[in-house]
Each structure stands twice: as structure tokens, then as C-alpha cells.
Design an enzyme around this catalytic site. Structure first.
Site, PDB file in Angstrom:
ATOM      1  N   ASP A 530      51.310  44.033  41.328  1.00 50.08           N
ATOM      2  CA  ASP A 530      50.096  43.397  41.830  1.00 50.08           C
ATOM      3  C   ASP A 530      49.174  43.107  40.637  1.00 50.08           C
ATOM      4  OD1 ASP A 530      48.075  42.642  43.569  1.00 50.08           O
ATOM      5  OD2 ASP A 530      47.547  44.681  44.161  1.00 50.08           O
ATOM      6  N   GLU A 533      47.505  38.610  37.362  1.00 46.64           N
ATOM      7  CA  GLU A 533      47.037  37.267  36.948  1.00 46.64           C
ATOM      8  C   GLU A 533      46.640  37.222  35.480  1.00 46.64           C
ATOM      9  OE1 GLU A 533      45.876  38.972  39.634  1.00 46.64           O
ATOM     10  OE2 GLU A 533      47.307  37.993  40.957  1.00 46.64           O
ATOM     11  N   ASP A 606      45.490  38.031  49.177  1.00 47.93           N
ATOM     12  CA  ASP A 606      44.567  38.655  50.129  1.00 47.93           C
ATOM     13  C   ASP A 606      44.017  37.661  51.136  1.00 47.93           C
ATOM     14  OD1 ASP A 606      45.166  40.816  48.654  1.00 47.93           O
ATOM     15  OD2 ASP A 606      43.308  40.810  47.507  1.00 47.93           O
TER      16      ASP A 606
HETATM   17  C1  NOJ Z   1      45.235  43.658  45.710  1.00 49.03           C
HETATM   18  C2  NOJ Z   1      46.419  43.210  46.506  1.00 49.03           C
HETATM   19  O1  NOJ Z   1      46.370  41.834  46.726  1.00 49.03           O
HETATM   20  C3  NOJ Z   1      46.487  43.990  47.785  1.00 49.03           C
HETATM   21  O2  NOJ Z   1      47.598  43.581  48.516  1.00 49.03           O
HETATM   22  C4  NOJ Z   1      46.529  45.470  47.487  1.00 49.03           C
HETATM   23  O3  NOJ Z   1      46.549  46.210  48.676  1.00 49.03           O
HETATM   24  C5  NOJ Z   1      45.334  45.880  46.660  1.00 49.03           C
HETATM   25  N1  NOJ Z   1      45.281  45.077  45.468  1.00 49.03           N
HETATM   26  C6  NOJ Z   1      45.361  47.354  46.284  1.00 49.03           C
HETATM   27  O4  NOJ Z   1      46.414  47.634  45.471  1.00 49.03           O
END
Ligand code: NOJ
Length: 969
Positions: A530, A533, A606
Site C-alpha cells: 500500500d 505512490e 479508497d
Molecule cells: C490506505 C489504503 O488505501 C487502505 O486500503 C488501507 O486500509 C489503509 N491505507 C491502512 O493501511
């Protein structure tokens, strides 16, 4: 982006993107300059000409004749020289590169090195012919002509005498040369071109980039949101216009939350104000309809029309903005403005959508064939908080007979966000926990983010720091320090090859490599990358400063969009090499770039728990697939918010028809595992998860096809019917691989029926009821029931769908289950289908350890219907083509341990929809077998009715064998 909890709660009411955290084009110096150039050109309209021209005397054709180089000069800066190189490849694609010659500095030229699988083979059939005005070549195979006109420089790909792709047709090419900060700009009078016309309608530049009447946008320093980009190299942007005459639809260019048929960003009635931005960013609460940048970037477009599809892949890794316009309904113009890097553009001539997919895949690779479990259902949440929690979740799923394959752990497992380390209080027994989950054939995925807590007691950080593997700040020495989950953090520089082995070492489970490695793990554990970017909470636009320094001295500016892919690559390599022989990895990444398809899955980040987000997730996933990233999906349920049961149920129906099917939820949301729902929602969700499991053979076969050809798993309507303009903008319904399944998930509340568009004069059958919908040659909409428990899912007449219909706890437990074949006959009582199987884990399939069948149902007039199963290997002459390359021959004679392992697997049921008459006998190898026939119900209208159904129970044939079932009349 990630904010402290208090802020998250404050923002929860509003649930809106903070646009002011991110630049608009107007706030980005190079984008503003690029758009100003376009505005200036447009204002001058027909008199505008590009200042760039090729020096005809400099053209040097290579000995092989398939490429040439030439000098290019801009009349604005005659003392600056550029070199143009044009290459023709053997598969019909062309590549155009341009770089500054002996510039003050070097432009970044390694993007293609990361994106391409190999240097494309040059054509041996092309030969360039030069005249005074141009140089051109025609590909004898495709008839495609490629022409470079000299003054002004203009590059065009034509077919049948018509231009289909034109570079610099609007004269917006501009490569800002490197300069000294205080270098006065040369005053140049307009230059005349070869025809003696005045070539540039621009005033002589008084300053570099003098197409500004008002304030000059900053070139040497730029501030935004309280942060300053010192731009030590000065301006070095690249502007390019690429037009697609005769093509009125443009697809690709992910990642944006927008329709698949990309809306315009400029020109009359532009839908969006800004160009589409490609700059990998963590955009908190992104909008469901926006041109803003998101987590991934693929600078690839397909332009489509009834006569052809063409593509352009612009291999650029720096921030890029792309304006899209349709000056007429059947033409498209694009303007690409990139911050740095050389010009390196690939022309993909098509002419079909599938051709463009294959051409792109031959350049950047096909999607990896995933582990089989990865196509099943994934249960995630931020967070499952302890190993007890994990075991309870698993038990609850089992109590309610809801299948799942993968349980995910978000960041809470790692104390102070030190990834690889277990919180001993909450996860005292990680290996036991993994084994308990694996006992049911299931896997776990654990998050590992790219930021490392700067703490010398954290062995991962300590080791990376001691080995000098971390990204450096602008000064070029020391370690860049930014904020992320753990507080003060450092980032490994994956551009440094020394980091690759080191990262791999961390994932070794066994042995002792003298350094820290992840002993508290197992080979049933897979990884989630995660925040790559990368997301940096205190960085400009929530990411890394562009002035940071990577391996080789390159600025982060040059490689930003590539960066996240290299992290996923390192992790995929590491997971793969935990065992010897290696096993297929599964790594989910949020950031992506061309080539990421070779590494694993991505998701759309998200999203919000709203109907709008549910709906936009479908075109987003389709667009990802068009750009190679076919293994993608959106968080089921929506990441933020608490979807009501209807919304959650519908979201499962969307997710079950996405390549990557994972439920996920934000830390502040209420628990929403399917077993928590009341009836009827719980049962409806159970049914749709089971439906996904029963269709896993279809999904796996579609992934096999994608991994061989590059054609995406989800096939938008225009790719299946490229000549039918009514389907060009359809992005709510799509086909799954070549299976013939056509789905249109419901993405709005209170729906009882929905319209599906049928483009051909063929019957389509409701998957669940065998109701027939008759398509028309001219295209027609049919109404399909879609109340909450009904997924609008049709089978295209002419298809054979293999399924496994026994409900199990996990997909691993289905490995020896029998098959059902659903045969949906077309109007002339024919059908065919494919089934691909292998062990789902290893690379043994590359050596031919696989089962790949072709099913055919064929009826000749008045004769019997013959249903046959044949070996694809035999049909393909023993070829096993992977990635466009014939890897290892296989066939019925070659050793095939997988076939041996599944040789007992039966076909337990054959259903034939749409026979026009009642059979008299069904036999296999002369022996009569049991069958039953249901007459079709009379049609209410000529376009509807219920198909006849022939059910053959247990025809006593094996999935691995050749066989033939004969239905006599
Ligand atoms: C951002 C991610 O997009 C999300 O899916 C994740 O739960 C959180 N970070 C925490 O790790």
C-alpha cells in the site's frame, strides 16, 4: 492520504476530496506553460506552425533499414540540437524517440527500460524512403504507412491512405532545453521554412517559453501548499500533441475516476476543467467523477472508430497532464504535457482493439497468470486486530457456509508500524494462526508498506540504512526523512539494484542469512503493498519531494510514476523466491505504471461507500484493463462509510464480477462481514460469493487468455463488437474473457429490472432461468430482471460455460470437483468454449503441466448435435505460447503431472439451452445415457421466451479426455 483519527472524524461529515491539497494545471508551472502554448496555437489557428523541423541532410537510415536518426531543430532556439530516432518493429508498431543532443544536462531516458519486457525486435520488412520533404515507409504486411514530414516536423501513421495518428499535427511539440538559470534568451526572428513561408507565428521569445503575455509561470522554483520545489535543473518539460483523425472515442489513461469513453477536458463543452493528470497520488476521499490524478498512471490511450482502433503508448515516468478534445464527433485530439524526460512514443496500429492489446502486451508484457486462490473472495478490513479475531472471523464464515479464500491483515499487526514485526500481545502466534487458516486451504495477506520507521532498533530500517539503500534528499547525501504511519520514515530506493536482493532476503522464511528475515511467516502468506505512490503525509501533495535523489543521481521528479511499480516488483520477486522452485507470487499494489500487469493485482484505492462510487468503479476497472492492468477491483462495500444492507449487497454483486474481488473497510466503519447481515441480505451475498466460486473456471481461463495475449479479462462492449457504434460508450455492461458471459451489475438503489444492450442477431440466455432474449442485427436493448437477489447475467448464444457447482469453504477444496457444462446454442445451434486448468500455484504450466480443453457443440441440419471435448494443445499444433513467445511445447504425449493428478475429474452435468427440437437419444461412444428435456415456454413476445433445456446427467466423461456426446433427433 492518511490523517490522524481526529481529522478523519472531522472530515467524515463532509466526505469530500480536499482539492486544495493537489495542484491544478494552473498551479503547476510546466502544465500552465503547456496549456498556454496550446492556447496560443489555437488563437493563431491556421497560421500556427510548429517551430520544429528535421534537417533533411542529417537523416541516417540504419544498415538494417528499419530505423533512422535525424537532427531536429526548433527555430526558437536554433543553437539547440535534438536527435530524432524512428524505429519500425516487426509486429507493426513504431517508436519515436527524441532527445536533446549534448544538452547542459541529461534528460531521463530510462522509463522504457522499466516498462518494456525487452527491446522490441526491429522489422526486417520495412525500408525507409526519403525525399526532400519527408521520409516514409510502408509495412508490407499491414499496409500501414509511417511518414515523418520535415518542415515542420510532423509524424503520421496512415492506413489505406488515411491518417489515423498524427504527432505534432497541431504544432504543440516543445522540448524545453536545459539552460542556465540566468541565461538570457536569444532573441530570434521568425524562421522561414523550406517553402519560404514564415514558419512561426509566435513573437520572438524575450524569455524562454515566451508564449505568456501575463506573469511567467515559475520555471526555477515553485511553491505549493507551503512547500517549495527548488527545481535545480530548471525547466525541462515536454509538450506533444497527438491527434486521431477519424476516431471519435478515446479510452485508457488510468487512473481516473471517470467514464471509460474519456470525456473532454478542453475545447467546447469540456466536461472537466483540467487535463487528466498522471501523477501517482494518495487522494483522500477522491471524487467519483473527476480528472484528478489517482494512485496509478498508465500513459496509454486507445482511439477507436468503426473502421479501426489505434493506440499510443507514451513511455514517460514524470508527472504528465493530458488534454482531450473531440473537435468533431469523429476525431480526437490529445495534448500531453510532461515535466521531464525524453520523448519516447510508441504507435500501435491495431487495427482491432485486440490487436492493440496484443501490441501493447508485446511491449510491456502480458498480465501475470495469478495464483488460483487470488481469483476467489478476499476478506479484508482495517483492521483484524488479533490472531483471535482472525480465527473468529474464519469460524463465523464457516458457520454460515460462506466461502472465502483469503483473510487480510492491515497495519495493526505491526507495532509502531514496523512491518515484518508482530505485535506480540495481539499476534503472539502468527505461524500457528497462518496454519490454522491454511488448514482450510486458505491464505493470508499481510500489509507491508514502503516507508520504514527511522529507528535503529528496527532491523529492517537499520539494515537498509547501513547498506545505503535509502532514497536521498535533494542534497544527494544522507537519508530523506518524511512522515507516514510510523512517524519519521525513510524509503528504500528500488531504482538501486542492490536493494532487490536485500529486499528478497527479508522474505526468506527458512535458514539464517545473518541479517533479519521474516521467520514468523509461512509460504501461505502473501503481501499487500500500500502507500507506494509514495504517500508521504508531510510531503508536497502528500508525496515525495521531486528534488529527492534516486540511484544514478536522478531526481524523484523524473521517476515518480515508476517508483511504486518497482516496490511491487521487488516484493513480487521476493515472494516468488521464498521457495525453490519459485511459486507464483500474489502482491496487491495501490500504485501502478506500465509493466505493473506483470507483477500482480491493483485496486482502486479508497473509494467511498456511495452508489456513485460503486458505479464509477466499473468503468475504472474497465479502463485499468484496457491499459493492461486487468487484475483489478474496487473495495467491496466502499472503503469509507457504512453502506446500508441493500448497497452492500449490490456491491458484492459488483465485486463478484470484478477480476479482483475483495471486501475492505476503513478503521472507523462498523464491521460488515457478510455473516453479520440480516436475512435476506446474508443469503443473497452468500449466493453471489458462491456464484463467483462456481465460475472460477471461467475466470481462470480468462486470466490464462489474458496472460498469453494481453487481451483483458473484462471485455468492454466495443472490444467485442468493434464496428457497432452503439456500444462504444457502454461501460456498465461487459463480457468476461471470451466465455460469452455478459454482465451488467446493478449500481443504484431500488432497482427491479435493467436494460442490457445486445449487438447481434443471436439469442442470449439468462444465466439463472434460461430465459431467451433475442438480439437484433441492428442492436437492441432487452429488459432483464434485477431485483436485489437477481444479478443481470446473460450467456451469449454460441458459448459453453464450464462451472464447478459444489459449494465449498475455499477454492482449494474444489480442486477435484466435477464440472458442469452450460451450452448456450446460437441461432444455428452451434457453441464453443474453453477451459484452462493447472495447479494454480507453480510455474509448472510453463512446462506443459496443464489441462486446456476446447468444447464444441455443433449440429448440422437434420443431423445429430455433437458435443466434443478436444485438447487445445493438439489443436494448436503442440504450441504453448506465453507472452507472445512459444515457450515449451506440450501436448498429449508430453509429461503432464497436472493432467495425471486430475484425470479422475468428471463432467457431472451438461445443460444444453436452445435446441430447436426434442432429442430422441443421447449417447457417448455408442452407449445410451440418461437425459431429460424441458420444452421452452411460449414467448410473450418475439424477442423473449424460455429456452428448451436438455439436461444430461453424469455423461461419464472425464475433463482431461477427448470425448464426444451425440444427441440424436
Ligand atoms: C490506505 C489504503 O488505501 C487502505 O486500503 C488501507 O486500509 C489503509 N491505507 C491502512 O493501511
Amino acid at each position: 492520504m492518511w490523517l490522524p483519527l481526529a481529522l478523519v472524524l472531522l472530515a467524515a461529515d463532509a466526505l469530500a476530496v480536499k482539492r486544495h491539497d493537489f495542484k491544478t494545471c494552473e498551479q503547476s508551472g510546466f502544465c500552465k506553460r503547456g496549456r498556454a502554448l496550446a492556447a496560443r496555437a489555437k488563437a493563431a489557428s491556421s497560421t500556427w506552425k510548429s517551430p520544429y523541423s528535421v534537417d533533411a541532410s542529417s537523416v541516417a537510415i540504419s544498415a538494417q533499414k528499419s530505423s533512422f536518426t535525424a537532427s531536429v531543430v526548433s527555430s526558437l532556439y536554433p543553437e539547440i540540437k535534438f536527435e530524432l530516432e524512428v524505429r519500425a518493429h516487426d509486429d507493426g508498431t513504431f517508436r519515436v524517440r527524441m532527445d536533446e543532443v549534448d544538452g547542459l544536462r541529461k534528460r531521463y531516458d530510462e522509463t522504457a527500460k522499466w516498462a518494456l519486457i525487452r527491446e522490441p525486435t526491429l522489422s526486417d520488412a520495412i525500408s525507409w524512403k526519403q525525399t526532400k520533404k519527408e521520409i516514409k515507409a510502408t509495412n508490407p504486411k499491414s499496409g500501414v504507412e509511417f511518414r515523418v514530414q520535415f518542415a515542420p516536423l510532423r509524424i503520421a501513421l496512415s492506413r489505406n491512405g488515411k491518417e489515423e495518428v498524427v504527432l505534432n499535427g497541431n504544432g504543440l511539440l516543445h522540448m524545453e532545453h536545459f539552460r542556465l538559470k540566468d541565461e538570457p534568451s536569444p532573441e530570434q526572428p521568425p524562421v522561414e521554412n523550406q517553402e519560404g513561408e514564415e514558419q512561426v507565428v509566435m513573437e520572438p521569445p524575450v524569455k524562454p517559453n515566451a508564449w505568456f503575455e501575463g506573469d511567467q509561470p515559475p520555471q526555477w522554483e515553485e511553491s505549493f501548499g507551503g512547500q517549495t520545489d527548488t527545481k535545480p535543473k530548471g525547466p525541462e518539460s515536454l509538450s506533444l500533441d497527438i491527434s486521431f483523425p477519424g476516431h471519435g472515442h478515446l479510452y485508457g489513461l488510468p487512473e481516473h475516476a471517470t467514464r471509460m469513453d474519456l470525456p473532454t477536458t478542453t475545447g467546447e463543452n469540456a466536461k472537466y476543467k483540467d487535463p487528466y493528470r498522471l501523477y501517482n497520488l494518495d487522494v483522500f476521499e477522491y471524487e467519483a467523477d473527476s480528472e484528478m490524478a489517482l494512485y496509478g498512471a498508465v500513459p496509454l490511450v486507445h482511439a477507436h472508430s468503426t473502421h479501426s482502433t489505434v493506440g499510443v503508448f507514451n513511455a514517460i515516468g514524470s508527472e504528465t497532464w493530458v488534454d482531450v478534445d473531440h473537435p468533431t464527433s469523429d476525431s480526437t485530439e490529445t495534448h500531453w504535457i510532461s515535466e521531464s524526460g525524453i520523448m519516447d512514443v510508441f504507435f500501435l496500429p491495431g487495427p482491432t482493439p485486440d490487436d492493440v492489446f496484443m501490441q501493447y502486451a508485446r511491449l510491456t508484457g502480458t498480465p501475470a497468470l495469478p495464483r488460483h486462490f487470488a481469483l476467489a473472495y478476499h476478506q479484508c478490513r482495517w483492521n483484524y486486530i488479533s490472531s483471535t479475531d482472525v480465527r473468529e472471523v474464519q469460524a463465523r464464515f464457516d458457520q454460515d457456509d460462506i466461502p472465502f479464500d483469503v483473510l487480510w491483515l492491515d497495519i495493526a499487526y505491526a507495532p509502531n508500524h514496523k512491518y515484518f514485526i508482530w505485535d506480540e500481545k495481539t499476534f503472539p502466534d502468527p505461524v500457528d494462526m497462518f496454519n490454522d487458516v491454511a488448514a482450510f486451504g486458505r491464505k493470508m495477506v499481510v500489509i507491508i508498506d514502503p516507508h520504514l520507521k527511522k529507528d535503529t532498533t528496527y532491523p529492517v530500517y537499520k539494515s537498509a540504512s547501513e547498506k545505503g539503500l535509502l532514497v536521498k534528499p535533494a542534497s544527494g547525501s544522507g537519508e530523506y526523512d518524511g512522515w507516514c504511519w510510523p512517524g519519521s520514515s525513510a524509503w528504500v530506493d528500488y531504482f538501486n539494484p542492490a536493494s532487490w536482493d536485500w529486499w528478497q532476503g527479508l522474505f526468506k522464511i527458512e535458514g539464517n542469512n545473518g541479517d533479519f528475515h521474516w521467520r514468523q511467516s509461512t509460504t501461505d502468506v502473501f503481501i499487500w503493498n500500500d502507500m507506494n505512490e509514495p504517500s508521504v503525509f508531510n510531503g508536497p501533495e502528500i508525496t515525495m519531494p521531486k528534488t529527492n535523489i534516486h540511484h544514478g543521481g536522478w531526481e524523484h521528479r523524473d521517476v515518480h510514476n515508476i517508483n511504486g511499480m518497482l516496490f511491487q516488483n521487488a516484493t513480487a520477486q521476493a515472494v516468488m523466491h521464498r521457495t525453490d522452485p519459485p511459486q507464483r507470487p500474489f502482491v496487491l499494489s495501490r500504485a501502478f505504471f506500465p509493466g505493473s500487469q506483470r507483477l500482480g493485482a491493483i485496486w482502486t484505492g479508497d473509494n467511498l461507500g456511495t452508489w456513485e462510487h460503486m458505479a464509477i468503479g466499473i468503468p475504472m476497472v474497465l479502463s485499468n484493463g484496457i491499459a493492461g492492468m486487468t487484475f483489478s477491483g474496487a473495495d467491496v462495500g466502499g472503503f469509507f462509510g457504512n453502506p446500508d444492507p441493500e448497497m452492500l449487497t449490490r456491491w458484492y454483486q459488483v465485486g463478484a464480477f470484478a477480476p479482483f474481488f475483495r471486501a475492505h473497510a476503513h478503521i472507523d466503519t462498523k464491521r460488515r462481514e457478510p455473516y453479520l447481515l440480516d436475512e435476506p441480505f446474508k443469503s443473497i451475498i452468500r449466493d453471489v460469493i458462491r456464484l463467483r466460486y462456481s465460475l472460477l473456471p471461467v475466470w481462470y481461463t480468462a486470466f490464462r487468455q489474458a496472460s498469453v495475449s494481453g487481451i483483458p479479462v473484462l471485455r468492454p462492449q466495443y472490444t467485442v463488437f468493434p464496428h457497432d457504434p452503439k456500444g462504444f460508450s457502454l461501460d456498465e455492461q461487459y463480457y468476461i474473457g471470451s466465455s460469452g458471459l455478459l454482465v451488467k451489475p446493478v449500481t443504484a438503489p431500488g432497482i427491479a429490472e435493467t436494460e442490457i444492450y445486445l449487438a447481434e442477431a443471436q439469442p442470449y440466455y439468462n444465466y439463472f432461468t434460461a430465459k431467451i432474449y433475442r438480439g437484433k442485427r441492428s442492436g437492441t436493448n432487452v429488459t432483464v430482471p434485477a431485483t436485489l437477489y437477481q444479478v443481470p447475467l446473460l450467456i451469449r448464444g454460441g458459448s459453453i460455460i464450464p462451472t464447478r457447482e459444489r459449494p465449498r469453504r475455499s477454492s482449494a477444496l474444489m480442486a477435484r470437483d466435477p464440472f458442469t457444462l452450460r451450452i448456450a446454442l446460437d441461432a444455428s445451434e452451434q457453441a464453443e468454449g474453453e477451459l484452462y486448468l493447472d495447479d494454480g500455484n507453480s510455474y509448472e504450466y510453463e512446462k506443459g503441466h496443464l489441462v486446456w480443453r476446447k468444447f464444441t457443440a455443433s449440429k448440422v441440419a437434420k443431423g445429430p448435435l455433437k458435443i466434443t471435448s478436444e485438447d487445445m494443445a493438439a489443436l494448436q499444433g503442440g504450441k504453448n505460447v506465453v507472452d507472445g513467445v512459444d515457450v515449451v511445447p506440450f501436448g498429449s504425449q508430453a509429461p503432464n503431472a497436472f493432467r495425471d493428478a486430475v484425470q479422475g475429474v468428471r463432467v457431472e452435468n451438461v445443460l444444453v439451452y436452445g435446441l430447436k427440437s426434442r432429442p430422441t437419444k443421447v449417447s457417448v461412444g455408442g452407449a445410451e445415457i440418461e437425459w431429460e428435456f424441458t420444452e421452452g415456454a411460449a414467448a410473450k413476445s418475439s424477442s423473449e421466451g424460455t429456452a428448451t433445456i436438455l439436461r444430461i446427467r453424469d455423461p461419464a466423461v472425464k475433463i482431461v479426455n477427448d470425448w464426444s456426446i451425440e444427441v440424436a433427433f
